[in-house]
Design a protein around this motif. Structure first.
Motif, short mmCIF file in Angstrom:
data_model
loop_
_atom_site.label_atom_id
_atom_site.label_comp_id
_atom_site.label_asym_id
_atom_site.label_seq_id
_atom_site.Cartn_x
_atom_site.Cartn_y
_atom_site.Cartn_z
N MET A 110 -30.56 6.10 -1.23
CA MET A 110 -29.68 4.94 -1.03
C MET A 110 -29.01 5.02 0.34
SD MET A 110 -30.20 3.06 -3.62
CE MET A 110 -31.86 3.71 -3.77
N MET A 111 -28.63 6.24 0.73
CA MET A 111 -27.98 6.41 2.03
C MET A 111 -28.94 6.01 3.15
SD MET A 111 -26.08 9.80 3.45
CE MET A 111 -27.54 10.66 3.98
N LEU A 153 -31.46 3.95 2.94
CA LEU A 153 -31.63 2.50 2.89
C LEU A 153 -30.45 1.78 3.54
CD1 LEU A 153 -32.98 1.57 -0.65
CD2 LEU A 153 -34.13 1.30 1.56
N GLY A 154 -29.27 2.36 3.35
CA GLY A 154 -28.09 1.73 3.92
C GLY A 154 -27.99 1.94 5.42
N ALA A 183 -33.55 -12.37 -4.58
CA ALA A 183 -33.60 -10.90 -4.60
C ALA A 183 -33.25 -10.40 -5.99
CB ALA A 183 -32.65 -10.32 -3.55
N ALA A 184 -32.22 -10.97 -6.58
CA ALA A 184 -31.82 -10.58 -7.94
C ALA A 184 -32.91 -10.95 -8.94
CB ALA A 184 -30.50 -11.25 -8.32
N THR A 225 -35.45 -8.11 -8.52
CA THR A 225 -35.06 -6.77 -9.01
C THR A 225 -34.94 -6.78 -10.53
OG1 THR A 225 -32.69 -7.23 -8.63
CG2 THR A 225 -33.87 -6.05 -6.90
N VAL A 237 -38.69 -2.05 -1.26
CA VAL A 237 -37.40 -1.46 -1.65
C VAL A 237 -37.10 -1.76 -3.12
CG1 VAL A 237 -34.91 -1.53 -1.21
CG2 VAL A 237 -36.52 -1.68 0.71
N PHE A 238 -37.29 -3.02 -3.50
CA PHE A 238 -36.97 -3.43 -4.88
C PHE A 238 -37.89 -2.73 -5.90
CE2 PHE A 238 -35.73 -7.88 -3.08
CZ PHE A 238 -34.57 -7.35 -2.54
N THR A 292 -22.03 -0.65 -10.69
CA THR A 292 -23.44 -0.26 -10.64
C THR A 292 -23.81 0.19 -9.22
OG1 THR A 292 -24.18 -2.57 -10.32
CG2 THR A 292 -24.18 -1.70 -12.57
N ASN A 352 -25.08 3.92 -8.42
CA ASN A 352 -26.40 4.13 -7.84
C ASN A 352 -26.32 4.78 -6.46
OD1 ASN A 352 -28.91 2.94 -9.43
ND2 ASN A 352 -27.13 1.67 -9.92
N ALA A 353 -25.21 4.57 -5.77
CA ALA A 353 -25.02 5.21 -4.47
C ALA A 353 -24.79 6.71 -4.63
CB ALA A 353 -23.84 4.57 -3.74
N ALA A 374 -24.56 4.69 1.62
CA ALA A 374 -25.24 4.74 0.31
C ALA A 374 -24.86 3.54 -0.55
CB ALA A 374 -24.93 6.05 -0.40
N CYS A 408 -24.10 0.58 0.67
CA CYS A 408 -24.89 -0.51 1.25
C CYS A 408 -26.34 -0.44 0.77
CB CYS A 408 -24.86 -0.47 2.78
SG CYS A 408 -23.22 -0.73 3.48
N GLY A 409 -26.89 0.76 0.77
CA GLY A 409 -28.29 0.93 0.35
C GLY A 409 -28.48 0.57 -1.11
N ALA A 410 -27.53 0.98 -1.96
CA ALA A 410 -27.66 0.68 -3.39
C ALA A 410 -27.52 -0.82 -3.63
CB ALA A 410 -26.60 1.46 -4.18
N ARG A 434 -28.36 -3.12 -1.64
CA ARG A 434 -29.64 -3.69 -1.17
C ARG A 434 -30.74 -3.48 -2.21
NH1 ARG A 434 -32.70 -1.20 4.20
NH2 ARG A 434 -34.64 -2.38 3.92
N ALA A 435 -30.88 -2.25 -2.70
CA ALA A 435 -31.99 -1.93 -3.61
C ALA A 435 -31.85 -2.60 -4.97
CB ALA A 435 -32.11 -0.42 -3.77
N LEU A 436 -30.61 -2.88 -5.36
CA LEU A 436 -30.39 -3.54 -6.66
C LEU A 436 -30.53 -5.06 -6.54
CD1 LEU A 436 -27.38 -1.49 -8.10
CD2 LEU A 436 -29.81 -1.16 -8.53
N GLY A 437 -30.65 -5.58 -5.30
CA GLY A 437 -30.92 -7.02 -5.13
C GLY A 437 -29.69 -7.86 -4.91
N PHE A 438 -28.60 -7.24 -4.40
CA PHE A 438 -27.36 -8.00 -4.22
C PHE A 438 -27.22 -8.67 -2.85
CE2 PHE A 438 -26.02 -5.43 -7.91
CZ PHE A 438 -25.46 -6.40 -8.70
N VAL A 439 -28.10 -8.63 -1.92
CA VAL A 439 -28.07 -9.40 -0.65
C VAL A 439 -26.65 -9.60 -0.07
CG1 VAL A 439 -28.83 -11.47 0.57
CG2 VAL A 439 -30.20 -10.55 -1.33
#
Lengths: 395, 395
Positions: free
Chosen positions: A6-7, A9-10, A107-108, A111, A136-137, B111, B115-116, B272, B274-276, B278-283
């Motif tokens: 996650m880090m 990705l961020g 995006a939601a 995912t 990523v998703f 969440t 996830n981070a 992290a 920010c990455g989480a 993103r990966a969970l789909g929260f744009v």
């Protein structure tokens, strides 16, 4: 000690974001009017007036406790009913409120669908060129991603490559038409062949292979072209929709998932969608926006501007000698790079203050994406640069 | 073949939801005015007028392309700056726009934070009684959940139990004050002792143990009580905030995460987050709501109504002989069941059309949750039933 994935990705900006930030720097240095930024897929036309009117009326007239209150997790029943009805009317597809799940945008939708379907070790196929966040998703949902390149001549599906990529672990394939980054609409012929292949493979492996139809650009098509509605061709389909592009509301995060009633055990799949939405922390989609879109289904922002931009840019670039197809939808041109390395070409374009995105980021080398969701004025001012840019290669 | 875990989560209604649906049935059968439904934590008072005015002004005056456009993934910079400033002013805590991450409400804040932080096999501690979705969120993030019961006499932390639950795998502890379901505010003494314990354990195991401070009820406190701001006591703190309860906007999904600058390697932790997201789909968080809350920081809906409800209900129930503490915050009473089995007690209450939630669902048996975010009129009409109900136990 925290989640390194996650880090990373961020911390890792996408290439698109890097280019956009470079653009911000140049705008400060030489003035916004001198930077020709084609990097972002950010709608440039306002939401239609009816959307504004609907919002104002809802805020003025509806009981605020109801308007701003929790809806059911799936979305307000009247909203879901209106969308189900719209799907029936526009596409002739069987639908129902109990198969619609309102989401915080595309995006939601993706995912939630991926987390509903994927079990650890499953594979998800994406068709290049593809929106890079798909990886990523899908990986966050526990899937391994397989990339299948489309045919270079028309960016339709390469079925022999796809056939080789499918195996007993294939859980889903993400289909994005009209496509980001190419603007290409998959033909009815392609969708029919895709359906046949997937059905054959399902029988062969005794598995379910789901199509996740990512359709935020469905309404952004030009020249009267029809976009086939995949649930009418292939049973195991989930449609991921967003109002971001059609109504120019990308920041508001509103969309839906439609689980086709033809999906095998569709109520189980719908339950898994609800469960994934819950576990990812989505509670409900923004309530004011739910009520707003329900009153504006099938409407679009004034997309004639995009069509005009598309034609100006396509005609000029073709005239200058660039190789590209005239895309039928979305707001992107996907152009062959005059040199093999599209990154080098994009770097060279900066000399003319032209900012475009290399296809490498979309899993497709040797091409660039040009977003024409910008002002027509900017496009016109940029043309001289595009002309000089290709002339460099004739040296 | 699909994710069974997600399917089960989608199919299994929470106990609260079951009771609410039972209430819907009874409302149809005997009329809404005859059902005394204390089951849901759904704000019953409207958003303050200033919120409505802000929204109308933004929609009427702000450029719609900007108002409804994507913000940066972390949230609009001006919004984050305003929130960082508000944190400094109200709590005297160091803060900054680059440590604020706007979210779609409290669930998303949780969440994304989980996830981070969590890596597979990590443990997350929750303090019972607790909001049952904590388990869903933490397990989906890959954590094992450990439940530590609070002291029955005052629902403050039981430090000997907590100490035993912490080990080298402990990644985080979720602290929710004011608490759902009990309304209890953790005292400054408790927060100081918690900080000392966690610091000692971090040193012992050479690990980081994060406090995730879930604070949607921060502003809902009565009698001038102070809620300690945990970043001022313990360094490794992430604050998860939501405007759902304070501004009565639960359906709009707007909140934030604040990574305290005192967190060890805070920029990594923020990345992290920010990455989480993103990966969970929260744009990004809904844009109109971001701009709206930024102009209304520190304001609340008219919570005097909750205070009034609290006092009426507490005084009456105490007079009838029920055992309960007068809670300082949120909009819940947590009452000892007159019989050991709180489920049986809640069933019996239905005879008087009183709908309340057994504490079992919150990890705390023998108690019930009574939500007083309802009309005062309903409370007054329900009292006779509460009186008769306890008299049954004296029979």
């Amino acid at each position: 000690m925290i989640s390194e994935k996650m880090m990373e990705l961020g911390k890792k900006r996408s290439v698109i974001r890097e280019i956009f930030e470079y653009g911000n720097k140049r705008r400060q240095e030489i003035g916004a009017e001198n930077v020709f930024d084609f990097s972002l897929g950010n709608p440039s036309i306002p939401a239609p007036d009816v959307v504004k009117e609907t919002m104002l009326r809802l805020i003025n007239e509806k009981d605020p406790v109801k308007l701003h209150g929790y809806t059911s997790a799936q979305g307000d029943l009247s909203v879901r009913s209106a969308i189900a009805e719209d799907i029936k009317n526009r596409f002739g597809a069987a639908s129902g409120a109990d198969l619609i799940y309102m989401t915080c945008g595309a995006a939601a939708s993706l995912t939630i669908s991926l987390n509903a379907l994927v079990r650890d070790g499953d594979e998800v196929i994406v068709l290049a060129p593809f929106f890079p966040e798909y990886r990523v998703f899908a990986e966050k949902a526990g899937a391994k991603v397989r990339v299948v390149k489309c045919r270079e001549e028309d960016l339709q599906i390469d079925f022999s490559a796809l056939q080789e990529a499918i195996n007993e672990k294939t859980k889903a394939i993400i289909v994005n038409s009209p496509n980001n980054p190419s603007g290409v609409v998959l033909s009815e012929e392609t969708i029919i062949e895709l359906s046949k292949l997937l059905e054959r493979k399902q029988n062969e492996y005794k598995t379910e292979i789901y199509v996740i139809a990512d359709e935020p650009y469905r309404e952004l098509v030009y020249g009267g072209i029809e976009v086939p509605y995949i649930p009418n061709y292939y049973d195991n389909t989930l449609v991921c929709y967003s109002f971001s592009k059609s109504l120019s509301l990308p920041g508001e995060r509103i969309g839906y998932i439609f689980v086709s009633p033809k999906v095998n055990n569709c109520s189980d799949v719908y339950a898994a969608v609800c469960g994934a939405g819950r576990a990812l922390g989505f509670v409900c989609a923004p309530s004011l926006l739910q009520y707003t879109v329900a009153e504006n289904l099938g409407k679009t922002a004034n997309i004639e501007i995009y069509d005009k931009n598309r034609n100006i840019l396509y005609d000029a670039l073709t005239e200058y000698g660039y190789e590209l197809a005239r895309p039928d939808g979305a707001f992107y041109l996907f152009m062959k790079s005059p040199e093999e390395d599209a990154n080098a070409f994009c770097e060279r374009a900066k000399k003319y203050e032209i900012l475009i995105v290399p296809g490498d980021d979309f899993g497709f080398e040797g091409y660039v994406r040009i977003s024409y969701c910008v002002s027509t004025e900017m496009i016109l001012k940029s043309l001289d640069g595009f002309k000089k840019l290709i002339e460099e290669y004739r040296g």
